[in-house]
Write an enzyme that holds these catalytic residues in place. Structure first.
Site, short mmCIF file in Angstrom:
data_model
loop_
_atom_site.label_atom_id
_atom_site.label_comp_id
_atom_site.label_asym_id
_atom_site.label_seq_id
_atom_site.Cartn_x
_atom_site.Cartn_y
_atom_site.Cartn_z
N ASN A 52 0.85 -1.08 -0.07
CA ASN A 52 -0.06 -0.04 -0.09
C ASN A 52 0.89 1.20 -0.12
OD1 ASN A 52 0.59 0.84 2.76
ND2 ASN A 52 -0.60 -1.29 3.20
N PHE A 69 -5.09 2.90 14.69
CA PHE A 69 -4.96 3.97 13.65
C PHE A 69 -6.06 3.45 12.60
CE2 PHE A 69 -1.43 6.07 15.60
CZ PHE A 69 -1.17 7.07 14.85
#
Length: 404
Positions: free
Chosen positions: A211, A325
């Site tokens: 990613n 997160f």
């Protein structure tokens, strides 16, 4: 680290506003800070700002009758453990090079016997000027003086190139030295395990799934935790970032490696676990040990779910204070609150990664921190500033829990 006495000199330049953050970071790390400003610096930031942040009167004049009655410049020179000039203008560097003592700051530099560090800050053309470079060479030959920077990048005038002052966080790291843990910091005595960066899930020997995570937020969190006094273990996926000074980095590649390494670090002792890594949710079901050849117009890839490091740590019988997160592109608050509840987290940091210029690969971010019964929005700001505030919030919540 015992408290250190830092004399911060501020000269005229737009970067003077960043020195306020430097004072705050050094104070948070347990340092005593006194500030000397030149007349040029006062044109950009008022002395009152630095007096409020340092808790000490700011000195601006060599010929101050009250201060000089006690030979104030000599007292300052003897008081400091280290002198840091940030920003250091081209004019100041020239005067320092040639031993001038025509204002308070240059006089202190002439009188002190402690190390002096200068953080240059100027237009790229001024930095590249041959006369400036000759002065820099002379300063580099002086064993008492260190040159910190400058950095490269966009400048206030619109130019792009070398000449930017190093960011306050980088300067604070250098001041604090190889072991930034601060006695008396808000996380002093705590052990923090942090995950950062992406994972890579191999398809064949030359291809993998990953990613856009750069690891910058996680590395900023690690530096903030160290500056707050914690012992820090950073479990990092593959990134192109230098290890934060004083932080133990354990490199991993895949999601399974991240789980194994993070779990081992938590087993060694962990008060706070912060999962900022962008872990791949899925991996190829099979790894092909030879490069897959292009044989048709389409190719199907079967994926299986990866282990969830954050959920696994949070589900322990006696979990650490656990912070997750959430990088989202829509309905950020709802998804973050659901993730916090579902994974039984103490806190979650959510950000909208679809906003241009923020989030992945950027040095800036804007987040909302959620906890049961409350939230706080931080930014847009530098990732390091956001990380510093996050440490303060975590410390507040741990302290509050301990007194309940």
């Amino acid at each position: 680290m015992a408290a250190r006495r830092i004399l911060l000199g501020i000269t005229g330049g737009i970067a003077a506003y960043k020195s306020a953050e430097l004072v705050r970071l050094l104070k948070k790390a347990g340092c005593e800070v006194r500030v000397v400003m030149t007349a040029g610096a006062e044109a950009f930031v008022t002395p009152l700002t630095f007096q409020a942040l340092s808790g000490e009167p700011v000195r601006t004049s060599l010929l101050d009758p009250e201060a000089e009655a006690g030979m104030g410049h000599i007292e300052l020179a003897k008081w400091a453990d280290q002198v840091v000039i940030a920003p250091a203008s081209a004019d100041f560097l020239a005067r320092l090079t040639h031993g001038m003592a025509d204002d308070l700051l240059t006089t202190v530099c002439c009188a002190t016997e402690v190390p002096i560090a200068v953080a240059p800050a100027m237009n790229q053309a001024m930095w590249s000027n041959a006369r400036t470079q000759r002065n820099i060479q002379l300063l580099q030959d002086d064993p008492q003086i260190s040159i910190w920077g400058p950095d490269r990048g966009e400048q206030a005038c619109g130019d792009n190139g070398p000449g930017r002052m190093l960011e306050p966080e980088a300067l604070a790291e250098r001041v604090l030295g190889a072991s930034p843990q601060a006695a008396g910091g808000v996380l002093a005595g705590r052990r923090v395990v942090i995950t950062a960066g992406p994972t890579r899930e191999p398809i064949d020997p030359v291809r993998y799934i990953t990613n856009h995570s750069s690891g910058k937020m996680g590395y900023a969190v690690a530096m903030a935790a160290a500056l707050a006094g914690a012992e820090v273990v950073l479990v990092s996926g593959p990134v192109s970032l230098p290890a934060p000074r004083g932080v133990q980095v354990r490199g991993v590649t895949t999601a399974q490696e991240m789980l194994n390494t993070a779990s081992a670090a938590v087993d060694e002792g962990c008060d706070i676990f912060i999962a900022s890594a962008a872990v791949a949710d899925y991996r190829p079901e099979q790894f092909v040990d030879q490069k897959i050849k292009k044989a048709s117009d389409t190719m199907s890839l079967s994926l299986v779910r990866n282990p969830d490091t954050l959920a696994t740590i949070a589900a322990r019988d006696k979990p650490p204070f656990t912070v997750g997160f959430a990088a989202e592109t829509t309905d950020v608050a709802r998804y973050a609150a659901d993730k916090m509840k579902r994974k039984k987290l103490n806190m979650i940091v959510a950000n909208d990664v679809s906003i241009p210029g923020l989030g992945f690969s950027s040095d800036r971010n804007a987040v909302t921190v959620f906890w049961p019964g409350g939230s706080e929005s931080i930014g847009p700001d530098s990732k390091q500033t956001i990380a510093n505030r996050l440490m303060a919030l975590i410390a507040e919540h741990i302290s509050r829990t301990a007194t309940v």
